[in-house]
Design a protein around this motif. Structure first.
Motif, PDB file in Angstrom:
ATOM      1  N   GLN A  11      47.252   2.217   3.740  1.00 39.39           N
ATOM      2  CA  GLN A  11      48.360   2.861   3.046  1.00 39.39           C
ATOM      3  C   GLN A  11      49.612   1.988   3.095  1.00 39.39           C
ATOM      4  O   GLN A  11      50.331   1.863   2.108  1.00 39.39           O
ATOM      5  CB  GLN A  11      48.637   4.234   3.655  1.00 39.39           C
ATOM      6  CG  GLN A  11      49.464   5.121   2.762  1.00 39.39           C
ATOM      7  CD  GLN A  11      48.791   5.415   1.443  1.00 39.39           C
ATOM      8  OE1 GLN A  11      47.596   5.637   1.377  1.00 39.39           O
ATOM      9  NE2 GLN A  11      49.537   5.392   0.377  1.00 39.39           N
ATOM     10  N   GLU A  12      49.868   1.330   4.237  1.00 40.28           N
ATOM     11  CA  GLU A  12      51.022   0.438   4.353  1.00 40.28           C
ATOM     12  C   GLU A  12      50.894  -0.727   3.385  1.00 40.28           C
ATOM     13  O   GLU A  12      51.866  -1.123   2.742  1.00 40.28           O
ATOM     14  CB  GLU A  12      51.149  -0.083   5.778  1.00 40.28           C
ATOM     15  CG  GLU A  12      51.641   0.938   6.771  1.00 40.28           C
ATOM     16  CD  GLU A  12      51.587   0.425   8.203  1.00 40.28           C
ATOM     17  OE1 GLU A  12      51.174  -0.733   8.427  1.00 40.28           O
ATOM     18  OE2 GLU A  12      51.952   1.201   9.100  1.00 40.28           O
ATOM     19  N   TYR A  13      49.715  -1.295   3.289  1.00 38.93           N
ATOM     20  CA  TYR A  13      49.498  -2.418   2.380  1.00 38.93           C
ATOM     21  C   TYR A  13      49.647  -1.995   0.930  1.00 38.93           C
ATOM     22  O   TYR A  13      50.166  -2.746   0.112  1.00 38.93           O
ATOM     23  CB  TYR A  13      48.126  -3.038   2.596  1.00 38.93           C
ATOM     24  CG  TYR A  13      47.943  -3.671   3.952  1.00 38.93           C
ATOM     25  CD1 TYR A  13      48.979  -4.333   4.597  1.00 38.93           C
ATOM     26  CD2 TYR A  13      46.726  -3.597   4.601  1.00 38.93           C
ATOM     27  CE1 TYR A  13      48.816  -4.893   5.844  1.00 38.93           C
ATOM     28  CE2 TYR A  13      46.554  -4.169   5.854  1.00 38.93           C
ATOM     29  CZ  TYR A  13      47.596  -4.819   6.464  1.00 38.93           C
ATOM     30  OH  TYR A  13      47.420  -5.382   7.694  1.00 38.93           O
ATOM     31  N   LEU A  14      49.202  -0.794   0.619  1.00 37.45           N
ATOM     32  CA  LEU A  14      49.308  -0.315  -0.758  1.00 37.45           C
ATOM     33  C   LEU A  14      50.753  -0.034  -1.133  1.00 37.45           C
ATOM     34  O   LEU A  14      51.143  -0.208  -2.292  1.00 37.45           O
ATOM     35  CB  LEU A  14      48.473   0.954  -0.942  1.00 37.45           C
ATOM     36  CG  LEU A  14      46.973   0.789  -0.824  1.00 37.45           C
ATOM     37  CD1 LEU A  14      46.294   2.151  -0.898  1.00 37.45           C
ATOM     38  CD2 LEU A  14      46.427  -0.132  -1.884  1.00 37.45           C
ATOM     39  N   ASP A  15      51.566   0.370  -0.176  1.00 37.88           N
ATOM     40  CA  ASP A  15      52.955   0.702  -0.442  1.00 37.88           C
ATOM     41  C   ASP A  15      53.870  -0.528  -0.448  1.00 37.88           C
ATOM     42  O   ASP A  15      54.996  -0.454  -0.928  1.00 37.88           O
ATOM     43  CB  ASP A  15      53.473   1.710   0.587  1.00 37.88           C
ATOM     44  CG  ASP A  15      52.812   3.071   0.434  1.00 37.88           C
ATOM     45  OD1 ASP A  15      52.256   3.340  -0.650  1.00 37.88           O
ATOM     46  OD2 ASP A  15      52.826   3.849   1.402  1.00 37.88           O
ATOM     47  N   ALA A  16      53.416  -1.640   0.085  1.00 41.95           N
ATOM     48  CA  ALA A  16      54.243  -2.846   0.155  1.00 41.95           C
ATOM     49  C   ALA A  16      54.455  -3.422  -1.247  1.00 41.95           C
ATOM     50  O   ALA A  16      53.676  -3.187  -2.162  1.00 41.95           O
ATOM     51  CB  ALA A  16      53.574  -3.878   1.044  1.00 41.95           C
ATOM     52  N   ASP A  17      55.531  -4.202  -1.408  1.00 40.30           N
ATOM     53  CA  ASP A  17      55.754  -4.809  -2.715  1.00 40.30           C
ATOM     54  C   ASP A  17      54.758  -5.944  -2.952  1.00 40.30           C
ATOM     55  O   ASP A  17      54.018  -6.336  -2.058  1.00 40.30           O
ATOM     56  CB  ASP A  17      57.200  -5.304  -2.846  1.00 40.30           C
ATOM     57  CG  ASP A  17      57.540  -6.390  -1.850  1.00 40.30           C
ATOM     58  OD1 ASP A  17      56.697  -6.697  -0.992  1.00 40.30           O
ATOM     59  OD2 ASP A  17      58.651  -6.943  -1.939  1.00 40.30           O
ATOM     60  N   GLU A  18      54.724  -6.460  -4.171  1.00 36.55           N
ATOM     61  CA  GLU A  18      53.689  -7.412  -4.565  1.00 36.55           C
ATOM     62  C   GLU A  18      53.701  -8.685  -3.733  1.00 36.55           C
ATOM     63  O   GLU A  18      52.651  -9.215  -3.393  1.00 36.55           O
ATOM     64  CB  GLU A  18      53.834  -7.761  -6.043  1.00 36.55           C
ATOM     65  CG  GLU A  18      53.300  -6.704  -6.954  1.00 36.55           C
ATOM     66  CD  GLU A  18      53.244  -7.172  -8.381  1.00 36.55           C
ATOM     67  OE1 GLU A  18      52.866  -8.332  -8.613  1.00 36.55           O
ATOM     68  OE2 GLU A  18      53.577  -6.371  -9.257  1.00 36.55           O
TER      69      GLU A  18
END
Length: 82
Positions: A11-18
């Motif tokens: 979830q943290e990786y998905l929420d991080a910017d590109e």
């Protein structure tokens, strides 16, 4: 690593910017592989389990892992395209 921690990482990786996601592509792959191993283990455990309450709990966990892996794979594919 426990399932909730793995799910939290995805979830943290998905929420991080590109930009951060590009740097963490390998980390996402690693977490997805761990979730896949956990999913296989739980499927095997589910097949052996006879207690209905425990089977429901395992199935619920499997459903959560499946959804998170699906989201992670989708994010990984979009990172590869860009």
């Amino acid at each position: 690593m426990k399932t909730p921690k793995l799910i939290k990482k995805v979830q943290e990786y998905l929420d991080a910017d590109e930009l951060k996601q590009c740097k963490r592509k390998d980390c996402i792959k690693e977490v997805l592989n761990k979730l896949k191993k956990k999913q296989r283990m739980l499927k095997h455990r589910l097949a052996k389990e006879s207690n209905d309450k425990e089977r429901k709990h395992i199935q619920k966990t499997l459903d959560i892992i499946y959804i998170q892996r699906k989201k992670g794979l989708k994010a990984l594919k979009s990172l590869k395209k860009s």
